[in-house]
Write an enzyme that holds these catalytic residues in place. Structure first.
Site, PDB file in Angstrom:
ATOM      1  CD  GLU A  18     -31.554 -30.478  40.559  1.00  0.00           C
ATOM      2  OE1 GLU A  18     -31.047 -30.950  39.533  1.00  0.00           O
ATOM      3  OE2 GLU A  18     -31.384 -30.981  41.688  1.00  0.00           O
ATOM      4  CD  GLU A 185     -28.528 -36.076  42.534  1.00  0.00           C
ATOM      5  OE1 GLU A 185     -29.011 -35.869  41.389  1.00  0.00           O
ATOM      6  OE2 GLU A 185     -27.496 -35.525  42.932  1.00  0.00           O
ATOM      7  CG  ASP A 208     -23.596 -30.404  32.168  1.00  0.00           C
ATOM      8  OD1 ASP A 208     -24.276 -30.225  33.183  1.00  0.00           O
ATOM      9  OD2 ASP A 208     -23.080 -31.502  31.904  1.00  0.00           O
TER      10      ASP A 208
HETATM   11  N1  ADE Z   1     -25.866 -33.058  36.588  1.00  0.00           N
HETATM   12  C1  ADE Z   1     -25.837 -32.085  35.673  1.00  0.00           C
HETATM   13  N2  ADE Z   1     -24.783 -32.212  34.856  1.00  0.00           N
HETATM   14  C2  ADE Z   1     -24.102 -33.299  35.285  1.00  0.00           C
HETATM   15  C3  ADE Z   1     -22.916 -33.942  34.873  1.00  0.00           C
HETATM   16  N3  ADE Z   1     -22.211 -33.471  33.847  1.00  0.00           N
HETATM   17  N4  ADE Z   1     -22.518 -35.034  35.555  1.00  0.00           N
HETATM   18  C4  ADE Z   1     -23.220 -35.497  36.597  1.00  0.00           C
HETATM   19  N5  ADE Z   1     -24.350 -34.922  37.041  1.00  0.00           N
HETATM   20  C5  ADE Z   1     -24.793 -33.844  36.396  1.00  0.00           C
END
Ligand code: ADE
Length: 240
Positions: A18, A185, A208
């Site tokens: 990142e 975060e 996702d």
């Molecule tokens: N960061 C990226 N995808 C995530 C998810 N499904 N849950 C928590 N943090 C994430």
């Protein structure tokens, strides 16, 4: 939004992927180590910046933000990275800009307090923590200028990787349909910035959909999503 030329921009990502792209843009770089956090200081597009990898989760993020504030006094802190989509219109690579942040796993429900209630040390409290409006406007403009599908709204953070439609529904039922994405975060960094009265923003790109496919999608699409977020932040830095 305009910063003064000496105003330091703090940038925090949880994972190396990142912050990698922004680190590659850093000139006149030097590093400062505080505990397990390394702060990379330098210049991007004539602005002084400090970049750090926090590690995953709210405690790592909070300590990183507090250390950054105490050591470097940034004028603004931006949290960047990837996220799971909670809003059904968001798909991989899309962008969410936070107008506000909530801690979805903060729960004193049995004591009668609404989910996400944050009790500050000065006895004030809130659930929905606003980010800086000018920062959010500038991040949104930067994302839109790249043609990325971008929504503003609330980001929900918690110490859990969400990979379950029931959990997605639970977060939106608790905090409303303006919650766009979940991650681990952003709200912790906003929380620390609220404690120290530092301007802040959160910029996330979707890796996702926080559903049953998230374990597969997250590793597959994290690089693409992290790159989108970094590209947006670069435009932001050049614009302020
Ligand atoms: N960061 C990226 N995808 C995530 C998810 N499904 N849950 C928590 N943090 C994430």
């Amino acid at each position: 939004m305009k910063l003064n030329e000496n105003d330091l921009i703090g940038i925090i990502g949880a994972m190396q992927s990142e912050i990698d792209k922004l680190l590659g843009l850093l000139s006149k770089r030097h590093d400062v180590v505080l505990g397990k956090h390394t702060f990379h200081i330098g210049i991007i597009d004539s602005h002084p910046v400090v970049i750090s990898r926090a590690g995953v989760g709210k405690v790592n993020a909070a300590v990183c933000a507090a250390s950054m504030i105490m050591k470097f006094s940034p004028a603004v802190i931006i949290n960047i990275g990837v996220a799971g989509a909670l809003d059904p219109v968001l798909t991989v690579g899309d962008v969410a800009v936070a107008d506000s942040a909530v801690e979805h796993d903060l729960d004193y429900g049995v004591l009668g307090d609404p989910r996400g209630s944050i009790f500050y040390p000065d006895a004030s409290n809130e659930i929905v923590m606003p980010t800086d409006k000018d920062v959010a406007d500038a991040l949104f403009a930067a994302a839109s200028s790249l043609g990325l599908h971008t929504l503003r709204g609330t980001i929900a953070s918690g110490d859990v990787f969400v990979s379950d439609p029931a959990k997605k529904a639970d977060i939106r039922a608790a905090f409303g349909d303006t919650v766009r994405v979940c991650e681990m975060e952003g709200a912790a960094i906003v929380h620390v910035c609220r404690l120290w009265n530092v301007r802040c923003g959160v910029l996330r790109s979707v890796s996702d959909s926080a559903d049953g496919n998230a374990e597969v999608d997250f590793p597959t699409f994290t690089r693409l999503a992290a790159e989108n977020a970094a590209n947006v932040l670069r435009i932001f830095i050049a614009s302020v």
